[in-house]
Write a protein that holds these residues in place. Structure first.
Motif: not given
Ligand SMILES: C[S@@+](CC[C@H](N)C(=O)[O-])C[C@H]1O[C@@H](n2cnc3c(N)ncnc32)[C@H](O)[C@@H]1O
Length: 308
Positions: A16-18, A256-260, A274-276
């Motif tokens: 969902g959208d954070s 993103g890919t879930g690293t945290t 949260y991931e959109i």
């Molecule tokens: C820079 S990446 C994060 C990468 C993450 N730190 C990792 O290690 O994989 C940013 C992520 O935020 C997501 N994103 C962007 N806007 C968003 C929102 N409003 N709500 C939730 N996720 C969002 C994008 O789809 C993207 O996967």
């Protein structure tokens, strides 16, 4: 005394959208560790245009506008709107953090040739401005230096022959920022809190981590031919150890890919991400051990999909 091995942690992936984190109560998170999409970096243009139709409309006007002056105005408007969208998330982070909770935001500045002019978009300063106006206290930040970046000439390829002639070459962006903010006063603990003591870092770790420049190699940016902008595990590993204790809850609003989340599981912190972009879910599941059925009785992972 509670042994840290007895701690069972819970992890929630929310598709969902954070900009709205309605699933989270006020003051329910101890630490935010995240990296947003970076404004004015080309790979994120489409996402920002999709998130905010005002950005999309101005962008479309800019593409057909003949007046350079007007195009320049549109660039500024787009850049500001991108940061306003990120600021919606920073506001939600402030709401859900406990008093004394910390937010660590990894962001890089952007360089780009736009309207025929190469320039810098100083994303880190925009994030600081927004977070201060929300009420966060700004703390000293970290510069993450990636050893692999090579100097560039005019923002394009590597330095060429003429790159030795002054004055028209540019400094290469080889550092990203890890901005650190706190909500309110520092956290208070009971004397000799057992989980706090079990979370201590060593003198060697303290000397290496609490310095301003971290030299850490970036991580692979493609998974199954898909471009992802993940940070190396070492970044959340250090930040979670530095700014939270075992049993705390860590939030990543841009999972993103879930690293945290992967690192939070390993460090016995609860987590929420949260991931959109739902298409990242298989990658996240693999990272946190669901796909390979690595789940142990020490932690559980729940997945929620918000209804549109
Ligand atoms: C820079 S990446 C994060 C990468 C993450 N730190 C990792 O290690 O994989 C940013 C992520 O935020 C997501 N994103 C962007 N806007 C968003 C929102 N409003 N709500 C939730 N996720 C969002 C994008 O789809 C993207 O996967």
């Amino acid at each position: 005394m509670i042994a840290s091995t007895e701690i069972k942690t819970v992890h929630k992936i929310i598709i969902g959208d954070s900009r709205r984190m309605e699933e989270l109560e006020d003051e329910s998170v101890h630490l935010v560790v995240t990296s947003p999409p970076y404004p004015m970096i080309e790979m994120w243009d489409k996402l920002f245009r999709m998130l905010d139709e005002r950005i999309d409309k101005i962008w479309t006007k800019m593409e057909v506008e003949s007046s350079r002056k007007l195009r320049e105005r549109y660039v500024k408007e787009i850049y500001n709107l991108m940061h306003e969208n990120l600021a919606e998330v920073w506001k939600e982070c402030y709401r859900v953090l406990i008093d004394g909770g910390i937010a660590c935001i990894n962001i890089g500045d952007a360089t780009r040739s736009i309207n025929g002019m190469f320039r810098l978009f100083p994303n880190h300063s925009k994030v600081i401005e927004h977070c201060e106006s929300i009420g966060f206290v700004t703390l000293p930040y970290i510069l993450w230096k990636k050893p692999t970046n090579k100097p560039k000439y005019k923002g394009k390829g590597a330095f060429l022959g003429s790159g030795f002639l002054p004055p028209n070459a540019y400094v290469t962006l080889d550092c990203e920022f890890i901005l650190i903010f706190r909500k309110g006063e520092p956290r208070k603990f009971e004397p000799h809190d057992p989980l706090r003591y079990a979370s201590a870092y060593t003198k060697e770790e303290r000397d290496r981590w609490f310095t301003q420049i971290w030299e850490i190699t970036g991580t692979k940016q493609t998974i199954e031919e898909r471009r992802v902008a993940s940070f190396p595990e070492e970044i959340p590993y250090r930040l979670i150890r530095m700014f939270s204790i075992i049993g705390d809850t860590v939030l990543d609003p841009f999972l993103g890919t879930g690293t945290t989340m992967k690192v939070a599981i390993e460090l016995k912190r609860n987590s929420i991400g949260y991931e959109i972009d739902e298409t990242l879910l298989p990658i996240i599941k693999e990272k946190v051990g669901i796909t390979q059925k690595l789940l142990t009785s020490d932690y559980s992972v729940e997945i929620f999909k918000r209804r549109p």
